[in-house]
Scaffold this motif. Structure first.
Motif, short mmCIF file in Angstrom:
data_model
loop_
_atom_site.label_atom_id
_atom_site.label_comp_id
_atom_site.label_asym_id
_atom_site.label_seq_id
_atom_site.Cartn_x
_atom_site.Cartn_y
_atom_site.Cartn_z
N LEU A 184 -10.80 43.81 -2.49
CA LEU A 184 -9.71 44.78 -2.50
C LEU A 184 -8.49 44.24 -3.23
O LEU A 184 -7.86 44.94 -4.02
N ARG A 185 -8.16 42.98 -2.96
CA ARG A 185 -7.00 42.37 -3.61
C ARG A 185 -7.21 42.23 -5.11
O ARG A 185 -6.28 42.33 -5.90
N GLN A 186 -8.45 42.06 -5.52
CA GLN A 186 -8.78 41.94 -6.94
C GLN A 186 -9.03 43.30 -7.59
O GLN A 186 -9.34 43.38 -8.77
N ARG A 187 -8.92 44.36 -6.78
CA ARG A 187 -9.03 45.74 -7.27
C ARG A 187 -10.37 46.01 -7.96
O ARG A 187 -10.43 46.58 -9.05
N ARG A 220 1.48 45.01 3.22
CA ARG A 220 2.54 44.73 4.20
C ARG A 220 2.75 43.22 4.38
O ARG A 220 3.87 42.74 4.47
N GLN A 221 1.66 42.48 4.44
CA GLN A 221 1.74 41.04 4.68
C GLN A 221 1.82 40.21 3.41
O GLN A 221 2.06 39.01 3.49
N GLN A 222 1.61 40.85 2.27
CA GLN A 222 1.65 40.15 0.98
C GLN A 222 0.68 38.95 0.95
O GLN A 222 1.02 37.84 0.55
N ILE A 223 -0.53 39.21 1.41
CA ILE A 223 -1.56 38.18 1.41
C ILE A 223 -2.10 38.01 -0.01
O ILE A 223 -2.41 38.98 -0.69
N THR A 224 -2.22 36.76 -0.44
CA THR A 224 -2.71 36.48 -1.79
C THR A 224 -4.22 36.20 -1.77
O THR A 224 -4.80 35.86 -0.74
N VAL A 225 -4.81 36.29 -2.95
CA VAL A 225 -6.23 35.95 -3.08
C VAL A 225 -6.44 34.48 -2.73
O VAL A 225 -7.45 34.11 -2.12
N GLY A 226 -5.48 33.65 -3.10
CA GLY A 226 -5.59 32.23 -2.79
C GLY A 226 -5.66 31.97 -1.29
O GLY A 226 -6.46 31.14 -0.83
N TRP A 275 -9.07 30.79 3.59
CA TRP A 275 -9.65 31.15 4.89
C TRP A 275 -11.17 31.22 4.80
O TRP A 275 -11.88 30.79 5.71
N LEU A 276 -11.66 31.78 3.69
CA LEU A 276 -13.10 31.89 3.51
C LEU A 276 -13.74 30.51 3.40
O LEU A 276 -14.82 30.27 3.95
N ALA A 277 -13.06 29.60 2.71
CA ALA A 277 -13.57 28.23 2.59
C ALA A 277 -13.67 27.56 3.96
O ALA A 277 -14.60 26.79 4.22
#
Length: 321
Positions: free
Chosen positions: A252-255, A276-282, A287-289
């Motif tokens: 979603l973040r990468q559209r 709202r939280q301005q979460i980045t892909v990084g 978190w995934l790592a």
């Protein structure tokens, strides 16, 4: 190759073998959802066959031995009871690979759950990869390729599978089930477009739908819902759902295009939270790592409180300022 999305890769492999440019060491992702096990089994059979064409002939002495599970030149190493693969198993394997082939053909080793090798085991395998004996093939199938030591990856051919589109998966499901998918069936498994075998199991009632797990995590993260309480029996399912949800947030973040989303019914909720939280892909990748690392850690060490470790990871999601 009976699975259409693997056919292109299979034809390339057969061509490379016939032209003697296949190489001796291969890393193939253990994508059970795409049929990687079927693919690797067909590859092992082909390499051992004495009269291969587009596939193993199935009738030569080598094929008959392999079918019976008694081929003396085939070696298989795997994790037992989700434990680490120790250096002893790998040393035993490498010693066997130094010997002359019993059937005067190829020697083939398949290391399953390869990311579960200890560092000592991986280093023991490294020398064989650097100095292979003639007509010897080693296949590693890790769940995550980056779970292998970089020194191992650098000495192997890294294979990738082409994921089918939803249209291709739907056509295959229709063929396997013998009828067109209903609207309800499409809604249940469209998010599994790139995992056709999982979708088939779901529609045949052989597999529980993980959408509920992902939905609960989405509500807890994005809408102040109640966080799950994983147990020793179900924590692995929650970890898998955590990975699936983070991967969806990254998409979603990468559209990415809507048809590539696994959980489109949660897109609006997720999009609002991301904005709202301005979460980045990084941050999402980090978190995934951690999820991947938890899976690796629990496979290598026994006695860990996996449910608690998973909940500690969720705290990072929950307390994101």
């Amino acid at each position: 190759m009976s699975l259409p999305w693997l056919r292109e890769s299979w034809l390339q492999v057969v061509s490379d073998i016939q032209k003697q440019r296949f190489g001796h060491a291969h890393c193939i992702p253990a994508r059970a959802d795409l049929g990687a096990d079927t693919y690797c089994r067909a590859l092992v059979d082909y390499l051992l066959c004495l009269r291969p064409q587009g596939k193993a002939c199935g009738t030569c002495k080598s094929c008959l031995l392999q079918h019976a599970g008694t081929h003396p030149d085939y070696y298989e190493v795997r994790s037992e009871d989700d434990k680490a693969i120790g250096v002893g198993k790998i040393r035993e394997l490498t010693q066997s690979l130094q010997e002359t082939a019993n059937q005067h053909g190829a020697k083939v080793a398949w290391v399953k759950n390869a990311e579960r090798m200890t560092v000592e085991a991986a280093n023991a395998l490294l020398k064989t990869l650097e100095e292979p004996t003639e007509n010897t093939y080693i296949i590693l199938t890790p769940v995550k390729t980056n779970g292998l030591l970089p020194t191992l990856r650098s000495r192997m051919r890294l294979h990738k599978f082409k994921e089918p589109s939803w249209a291709e998966t739907e056509a295959w499901l229709t063929q396997k089930l013998g009828h067109a998918l209903s609207t309800d069936d499409q809604l249940r498994c469209r998010h599994l477009a790139h995992s056709p075998l999982v979708a088939l199991s779901l529609l045949k009632g052989e597999l529980a739908d993980d959408t509920d797990h992902v939905g609960q995590l989405a509500q807890a993260m994005c809408a102040n819902g109640v966080w799950p309480q994983p147990t020793k029996q179900d924590w692995s399912a929650w970890l898998q759902a955590s990975e699936a949800w983070l991967q969806e947030l990254i998409r979603l973040r990468q559209r990415v295009a809507a048809e590539r989303l696994r959980f489109p019914h949660l897109s609006e909720l997720a999009h609002d939270w991301l904005q709202r939280q301005q979460i980045t892909v990084g941050e999402l990748n980090a978190w995934l790592a951690l999820c991947y690392n938890l899976r690796k850690l629990t496979s290598e060490q026994s006695g860990l409180n996996a449910p608690l470790l998973l909940q500690q990871q969720w705290l990072q999601w929950k307390h994101k300022p």
